[in-house]
Design a protein around this motif. Structure first.
Motif, short mmCIF file in Angstrom:
data_model
loop_
_atom_site.label_atom_id
_atom_site.label_comp_id
_atom_site.label_asym_id
_atom_site.label_seq_id
_atom_site.Cartn_x
_atom_site.Cartn_y
_atom_site.Cartn_z
N LEU A 32 0.84 -1.20 0.00
CA LEU A 32 0.00 0.00 0.00
C LEU A 32 0.87 1.25 0.00
N GLU A 33 0.62 2.15 -0.94
CA GLU A 33 1.40 3.39 -1.06
C GLU A 33 0.42 4.57 -1.01
N ARG A 34 0.79 5.61 -0.25
CA ARG A 34 -0.14 6.73 -0.08
C ARG A 34 -0.23 7.60 -1.35
N ALA A 41 12.22 9.67 -0.67
CA ALA A 41 13.67 9.49 -0.81
C ALA A 41 14.05 8.50 -1.92
N SER A 42 13.26 7.45 -2.08
CA SER A 42 13.67 6.38 -2.99
C SER A 42 13.69 6.78 -4.46
N VAL A 43 13.04 7.90 -4.80
CA VAL A 43 13.14 8.39 -6.18
C VAL A 43 13.89 9.72 -6.23
N VAL A 349 16.79 3.81 7.64
CA VAL A 349 17.94 3.19 6.97
C VAL A 349 18.94 4.24 6.52
N GLY A 350 18.67 5.49 6.86
CA GLY A 350 19.63 6.57 6.65
C GLY A 350 20.05 6.75 5.21
N GLY A 351 21.33 7.07 5.03
CA GLY A 351 21.84 7.34 3.69
C GLY A 351 22.26 6.10 2.95
C1 LIG Z 1 18.66 13.16 -1.75
C2 LIG Z 1 18.96 11.78 -1.29
C3 LIG Z 1 20.02 11.08 -1.87
C4 LIG Z 1 20.31 9.78 -1.43
N1 LIG Z 1 21.26 9.06 -2.10
C5 LIG Z 1 21.44 7.75 -1.77
C6 LIG Z 1 22.33 6.94 -2.53
O1 LIG Z 1 22.90 7.35 -3.53
N2 LIG Z 1 22.56 5.66 -2.10
C7 LIG Z 1 21.91 5.14 -1.01
O2 LIG Z 1 22.17 4.01 -0.64
N3 LIG Z 1 20.97 5.85 -0.34
C8 LIG Z 1 20.72 7.14 -0.70
N4 LIG Z 1 19.81 7.88 -0.03
C9 LIG Z 1 19.03 7.23 1.03
C10 LIG Z 1 17.88 6.42 0.44
O3 LIG Z 1 17.28 7.13 -0.60
C11 LIG Z 1 16.88 6.12 1.54
O4 LIG Z 1 17.53 5.47 2.61
C12 LIG Z 1 15.77 5.20 1.05
O5 LIG Z 1 15.22 5.67 -0.17
C13 LIG Z 1 14.68 5.06 2.10
O6 LIG Z 1 13.69 4.22 1.56
P1 LIG Z 1 12.33 3.97 2.31
O7 LIG Z 1 11.56 3.02 1.47
O8 LIG Z 1 12.61 3.64 3.74
O9 LIG Z 1 11.63 5.40 2.39
P2 LIG Z 1 10.87 6.30 1.31
O10 LIG Z 1 11.57 6.32 0.01
O11 LIG Z 1 10.64 7.59 2.01
O12 LIG Z 1 9.50 5.56 1.07
C14 LIG Z 1 8.47 5.55 2.03
C15 LIG Z 1 7.17 5.46 1.28
O13 LIG Z 1 6.12 5.21 2.22
C16 LIG Z 1 4.97 5.94 1.81
N5 LIG Z 1 4.13 6.11 2.98
C17 LIG Z 1 4.44 6.83 4.09
N6 LIG Z 1 3.45 6.73 5.02
C18 LIG Z 1 2.50 5.95 4.46
C19 LIG Z 1 1.24 5.48 4.93
N7 LIG Z 1 0.76 5.80 6.14
N8 LIG Z 1 0.49 4.69 4.11
C20 LIG Z 1 0.97 4.35 2.87
N9 LIG Z 1 2.16 4.77 2.39
C21 LIG Z 1 2.92 5.55 3.18
C22 LIG Z 1 5.55 7.23 1.26
O14 LIG Z 1 4.64 7.90 0.39
C23 LIG Z 1 6.80 6.74 0.54
O15 LIG Z 1 6.58 6.46 -0.82
C24 LIG Z 1 19.52 9.19 -0.40
C25 LIG Z 1 18.47 9.90 0.16
C26 LIG Z 1 18.18 11.17 -0.27
C27 LIG Z 1 17.02 11.91 0.34
#
Ligand SMILES: Cc1cc2nc3c(=O)[nH]c(=O)nc-3n(C[C@H](O)[C@H](O)[C@H](O)COP(=O)(O)OP(=O)(O)OC[C@H]3O[C@@H](n4cnc5c(N)ncnc54)[C@H](O)[C@@H]3O)c2cc1C
Length: 370
Positions: A32-34, A41-43, A349-351
């Protein structure tokens, strides 16, 4: 193992990697995605599978495991766009070169395959690099395409026939099931929360104990450049920031420019498959009123890139900021934890989320015996 129903909340790289891995293990998954398309961050990231800069030990292990799994996934999902091209960290003065030389002597340098290069050797890998006195080569670094990787992973999961992806479904409550904002209940044997830096579903006690902190970065993308940049390149400001460069020689680096100090700006350049460059970045914890990019930082990054690259003119196509969640308690680089309500948190999961997501996903499912 009997088939289980797994509901994954969040369509970023963590949620999607958990979905792919759960499907691979024979389970049925609803994700489920909002938003209509994930846009967090992931895009917004570089797509850099960054081995070079990681802290030794657990962080490096996760990064290497993530790389191995990306290679395996990319063989089944071409849209991930994996290129195992490596990276260079370029030094512009003797003090920076000393830090690189010390990093190349680290105990774990062989595991990372790091090598110190002369300017000519570096230019054989990235022709035309200017104003450098040497570079560190990190051949294990790799690049994926954030713009297409999530869809490729979802398509892979969907090919099992045991995966459903629902967009514009915001989960408002989760325990044994996930309840979305329309009032639909998604029953599950396990609900996985992979919501990045959205904290609504993360218990306050976890936020406080793990000292979950949002970090904001700013980024740019250029039009395609010629000659194309074949590898990722970081400059000497990276030495101030990444744990791998935490060597005594770091104390002798020249004073940083004010914007580097203020925003922890550091040039990282990652070539996209079509020749564009993703440029960044800055690292500031939850800055008040940080709604957009800081112009001084953008100018600094563009100036530094212009000095380093043979390309005479970098034309900016777009700018954005992004944020990720990290844990500041130092207990682990990621947060994988069962809540009292029975959900599994996989976040903070940070950077290194893009680097390690497939390995984090496997570890998360292992942690609950799935
Ligand atoms: C500018 C930038 C550059 C980076 N570069 C790198 C890199 O080169 N290499 C690397 O390893 N890492 C990099 N990172 C870190 C990496 O992008 C993140 O650690 C990773 O994308 C986190 O993924 P995630 O799925 O936890 O979070 P997100 O990508 O934030 O995804 C969370 C998703 O959950 C959805 N969501 C939230 N709440 C709800 C809800 N209640 N119901 C349904 N959906 C919900 C959101 O809409 C979102 O799509 C970078 C980060 C940034 C910001």
């Amino acid at each position: 193992m009997a088939l289980k129903r797994v509901v994954v909340v969040g369509g970023g790289v963590i949620g999607t990697s958990v979905a792919v891995e759960a499907v691979r293990r024979g389970h049925a998954v609803v994700q489920l995605e909002r938003d209509a398309e994930p846009r967090a961050a992931s895009v917004r990231n570089f797509g850099l599978i960054w081995i070079c800069g990681r802290a030794g030990g657990r962080e490096l292990e996760l990064a290497l495991a993530g790389r191995r799994r990306w290679i395996e996934l990319a063989g089944r999902a071409r849209g991930i766009g994996l290129r195992t091209v490596g990276a260079l960290v370029a030094a512009r003065n003797g003090a920076e070169l000393d830090v690189l030389a010390a990093a190349a002597e680290r105990q774990d340098a062989a595991e990372r395959q790091l090598a110190l290069l002369t300017p000519d050797q570096a230019r054989r890998i990235a022709p035309g690099l200017e104003k450098i006195v040497g570079a560190l080569h990190s051949p294990l670094d790799a690049i994926v395409e954030p713009a297409s990787a999530l869809r490729a992973l979802r398509d892979l999961a969907a090919s099992s026939g045991r995966y459903r992806y629902l967009v514009e479904h915001t989960v408002v409550a989760a325990d044994g099931a996930a309840v979305d904002h329309r009032g639909n209940r998604h029953d599950a044997d396990l609900v996985v929360i992979g919501t990045g830096d959205f904290l609504e579903l993360v218990p306050d006690a976890v936020v406080e104990r793990a000292r979950l902190t949002r970090r904001r970065l700013q980024m740019l993308e250029t039009e395609p450049v010629a000659p194309a940049l074949p590898v990722a390149v970081a400059d000497g400001d990276a030495l101030r920031y990444y744990p791998v460069f935490d060597v005594p020689e770091r104390n002798s680096l020249p004073l940083p420019e004010p914007v580097v100090e203020r925003l922890q700006a550091q040039l990282l350049i990652v070539p996209r498959a079509d020749g564009r460059l993703t440029l960044g970045d800055t690292h500031v914890d939850d800055p008040a009123a940080a709604l957009g990019s800081d112009e001084q930082a953008d100018n600094y990054l563009l100036r530094r890139a212009g000095e380093l690259l043979p390309t005479r003119q970098l034309r900016v196509r777009r700018r954005w900021t992004g944020s990720y969640l990290r844990r500041a308690d130092g207990a682990d680089p990621v947060l994988i934890e069962r809540t009292p309500a029975g959900t599994l948190l996989v976040t903070a999961v940070g950077g290194m989320g893009m680097t390690a997501a497939p390995a984090i996903a496997a570890e998360a499912l292992d942690s609950v015996g799935l």
